[in-house]
Design a protein around this motif. Structure first.
Motif, PDB file in Angstrom:
ATOM      1  N   GLU A 200       0.968  -1.244   0.005  1.00 44.73           N
ATOM      2  CA  GLU A 200       0.012  -0.177   0.077  1.00 44.73           C
ATOM      3  C   GLU A 200       0.887   1.217   0.092  1.00 44.73           C
ATOM      4  N   ASN A 201       1.950   1.442   0.766  1.00 39.94           N
ATOM      5  CA  ASN A 201       2.720   2.511   0.736  1.00 39.94           C
ATOM      6  C   ASN A 201       4.066   2.412   0.453  1.00 39.94           C
ATOM      7  N   LYS A 202       4.487   1.346  -0.425  1.00 45.64           N
ATOM      8  CA  LYS A 202       5.853   1.020  -0.839  1.00 45.64           C
ATOM      9  C   LYS A 202       5.755   0.178  -2.253  1.00 45.64           C
ATOM     10  N   LEU A 203       6.551   0.575  -2.896  1.00 47.94           N
ATOM     11  CA  LEU A 203       6.769   0.179  -4.145  1.00 47.94           C
ATOM     12  C   LEU A 203       8.241  -0.377  -4.587  1.00 47.94           C
ATOM     13  N   THR A 204       8.488  -1.764  -4.870  1.00 48.30           N
ATOM     14  CA  THR A 204       9.827  -2.169  -5.171  1.00 48.30           C
ATOM     15  C   THR A 204       9.883  -2.517  -6.426  1.00 48.30           C
ATOM     16  N   ILE A 205      10.871  -2.102  -7.176  1.00 46.52           N
ATOM     17  CA  ILE A 205      11.245  -2.177  -8.548  1.00 46.52           C
ATOM     18  C   ILE A 205      12.298  -2.938  -8.864  1.00 46.52           C
ATOM     19  N   ASP A 206      12.273  -3.876  -9.508  1.00 48.79           N
ATOM     20  CA  ASP A 206      13.677  -4.837  -9.928  1.00 48.79           C
ATOM     21  C   ASP A 206      13.830  -4.497 -11.338  1.00 48.79           C
ATOM     22  N   HIS A 207      14.840  -4.034 -11.938  1.00 52.15           N
ATOM     23  CA  HIS A 207      15.437  -4.110 -13.446  1.00 52.15           C
ATOM     24  C   HIS A 207      16.943  -4.373 -13.197  1.00 52.15           C
TER      25      HIS A 207
ATOM     26  N   LYS B  50       0.178   6.103  -1.776  1.00 50.19           N
ATOM     27  CA  LYS B  50      -0.374   4.802  -2.009  1.00 50.19           C
ATOM     28  C   LYS B  50      -0.434   4.219  -3.305  1.00 50.19           C
ATOM     29  N   PHE B  51      -0.042   2.861  -3.272  1.00 51.16           N
ATOM     30  CA  PHE B  51       0.011   2.069  -4.529  1.00 51.16           C
ATOM     31  C   PHE B  51      -1.085   1.109  -4.394  1.00 51.16           C
ATOM     32  N   ALA B  52      -1.522   0.844  -5.670  1.00 55.74           N
ATOM     33  CA  ALA B  52      -2.381  -0.356  -5.889  1.00 55.74           C
ATOM     34  C   ALA B  52      -2.307  -0.929  -7.153  1.00 55.74           C
ATOM     35  N   VAL B  53      -2.422  -2.183  -7.290  1.00 58.80           N
ATOM     36  CA  VAL B  53      -2.325  -2.760  -8.631  1.00 58.80           C
ATOM     37  C   VAL B  53      -3.632  -3.756  -8.824  1.00 58.80           C
ATOM     38  N   ASP B  54      -4.077  -3.627 -10.122  1.00 58.75           N
ATOM     39  CA  ASP B  54      -5.515  -4.194 -10.415  1.00 58.75           C
ATOM     40  C   ASP B  54      -4.990  -4.950 -11.856  1.00 58.75           C
ATOM     41  N   GLY B  55      -4.736  -6.239 -11.795  1.00 60.19           N
ATOM     42  CA  GLY B  55      -4.191  -6.932 -13.063  1.00 60.19           C
ATOM     43  C   GLY B  55      -2.995  -5.951 -13.660  1.00 60.19           C
ATOM     44  N   ARG B  56      -3.103  -5.334 -14.801  1.00 60.95           N
ATOM     45  CA  ARG B  56      -1.907  -4.843 -15.495  1.00 60.95           C
ATOM     46  C   ARG B  56      -2.021  -3.347 -15.257  1.00 60.95           C
ATOM     47  N   LEU B  57      -2.886  -2.852 -14.172  1.00 64.88           N
ATOM     48  CA  LEU B  57      -2.691  -1.472 -14.138  1.00 64.88           C
ATOM     49  C   LEU B  57      -2.438  -1.442 -12.751  1.00 64.88           C
ATOM     50  N   LEU B  58      -1.271  -0.275 -12.756  1.00 69.50           N
ATOM     51  CA  LEU B  58      -0.670   0.268 -11.343  1.00 69.50           C
ATOM     52  C   LEU B  58      -1.283   1.579 -11.073  1.00 69.50           C
ATOM     53  N   SER B  59      -1.743   1.832  -9.863  1.00 68.91           N
ATOM     54  CA  SER B  59      -2.394   3.175  -9.453  1.00 68.91           C
ATOM     55  C   SER B  59      -1.462   3.913  -8.615  1.00 68.91           C
ATOM     56  N   ILE B  60      -1.205   5.114  -8.798  1.00 71.08           N
ATOM     57  CA  ILE B  60      -0.377   5.904  -7.931  1.00 71.08           C
ATOM     58  C   ILE B  60      -1.169   6.931  -7.359  1.00 71.08           C
ATOM     59  N   SER B  61      -1.226   7.236  -5.784  1.00 72.12           N
ATOM     60  CA  SER B  61      -1.964   8.427  -5.497  1.00 72.12           C
ATOM     61  C   SER B  61      -0.916   9.111  -4.268  1.00 72.12           C
ATOM     62  N   ILE B  62      -0.533  10.287  -4.828  1.00 72.38           N
ATOM     63  CA  ILE B  62       0.188  11.156  -3.900  1.00 72.38           C
ATOM     64  C   ILE B  62      -0.453  12.357  -3.425  1.00 72.38           C
ATOM     65  N   ALA B  63      -0.447  12.614  -2.231  1.00 69.06           N
ATOM     66  CA  ALA B  63      -1.267  13.796  -1.559  1.00 69.06           C
ATOM     67  C   ALA B  63      -0.298  14.778  -0.794  1.00 69.06           C
ATOM     68  N   THR B  64      -0.374  15.956  -0.923  1.00 67.81           N
ATOM     69  CA  THR B  64       0.351  16.791  -0.070  1.00 67.81           C
ATOM     70  C   THR B  64      -0.116  16.971   1.365  1.00 67.81           C
ATOM     71  N   GLU B  65       0.748  17.189   2.263  1.00 71.28           N
ATOM     72  CA  GLU B  65       0.365  17.667   3.483  1.00 71.28           C
ATOM     73  C   GLU B  65      -0.618  18.767   3.428  1.00 71.28           C
ATOM     74  N   GLU B  66      -1.649  19.039   4.403  1.00 73.08           N
ATOM     75  CA  GLU B  66      -2.430  20.094   4.500  1.00 73.08           C
ATOM     76  C   GLU B  66      -1.737  21.340   4.948  1.00 73.08           C
ATOM     77  N   THR B  67      -1.946  22.337   3.954  1.00 72.64           N
ATOM     78  CA  THR B  67      -1.418  23.783   4.344  1.00 72.64           C
ATOM     79  C   THR B  67      -2.565  24.724   4.082  1.00 72.64           C
ATOM     80  N   ASN B  68      -2.650  25.470   4.998  1.00 74.70           N
ATOM     81  CA  ASN B  68      -3.796  26.664   4.875  1.00 74.70           C
ATOM     82  C   ASN B  68      -5.220  25.952   4.616  1.00 74.70           C
TER      83      ASN B  68
END
Length: 148
Positions: free
Chosen positions: A75-82, A110-128
């Motif tokens: 969920e919070n980590k992606l390991t890539i091997d090449h 956050k990372f999620a995978v569904d079949g051949r689809l990798l989803s990435i979601s990045i959110a900033t810290e709340e400011t103002n």
């Protein structure tokens, strides 16, 4: 003597005070507008910089995923091997690729995978009271093995 006083031209103390008060009010309004404009500019500049950092992080992650032979998704980590092993995760409010910082002031990753689809979601810290979020979807090429 009264004729001399009637012909004397000048400014009375009351007139001088009235002009000073009106001038002070106008200056305080102008200063208020300038300060408010400066705050808005600073806030928008910070938001744009954070969004640029997030876009850079997503671009870097996408580049590495496209070269991947194998990926492991948590969920919070992606390991890539090449050629080498890369670990992308959020630590102490930063998105890190191994020991390199890709983005700062990050509230969620956050990372999620569904079949051949990798989803990435990045959110900033709340400011103002504002939080910016970017989502990306990457289709994994054939031959990439995926671990969950």
């Amino acid at each position: 003597m009264s004729r001399f006083i009637r012909n004397e031209k000048g400014v009375t103390l009351i007139e001088l005070l009235a002009v000073l008060i009106i001038g002070s009010l106008i200056m305080s309004l102008i200063i208020g507008v300038v300060i408010n404009s400066q705050r808005t500019y600073t806030s928008q500049t910070n938001a744009a910089e954070q969004l640029a950092e997030i876009r850079y992080a997503v671009k870097a992650i996408t580049k590495e995923v496209r070269k991947a032979e194998r990926i492991k998704v948590e969920e919070n980590k992606l390991t890539i091997d090449h050629d080498t092993r890369l670990v992308i995760q959020r630590q102490n409010g930063e998105v890190r690729q191994n020991n390199s910082v890709l983005a700062t002031h990050i509230g969620a990753l956050k990372f999620a995978v569904d079949g051949r689809l990798l989803s990435i979601s990045i959110a900033t810290e709340e400011t103002n009271g504002k939080k910016q979020e970017t989502k990306a979807e990457i289709y994994l090429r054939d031959g990439v093995s995926v671990e969950k």
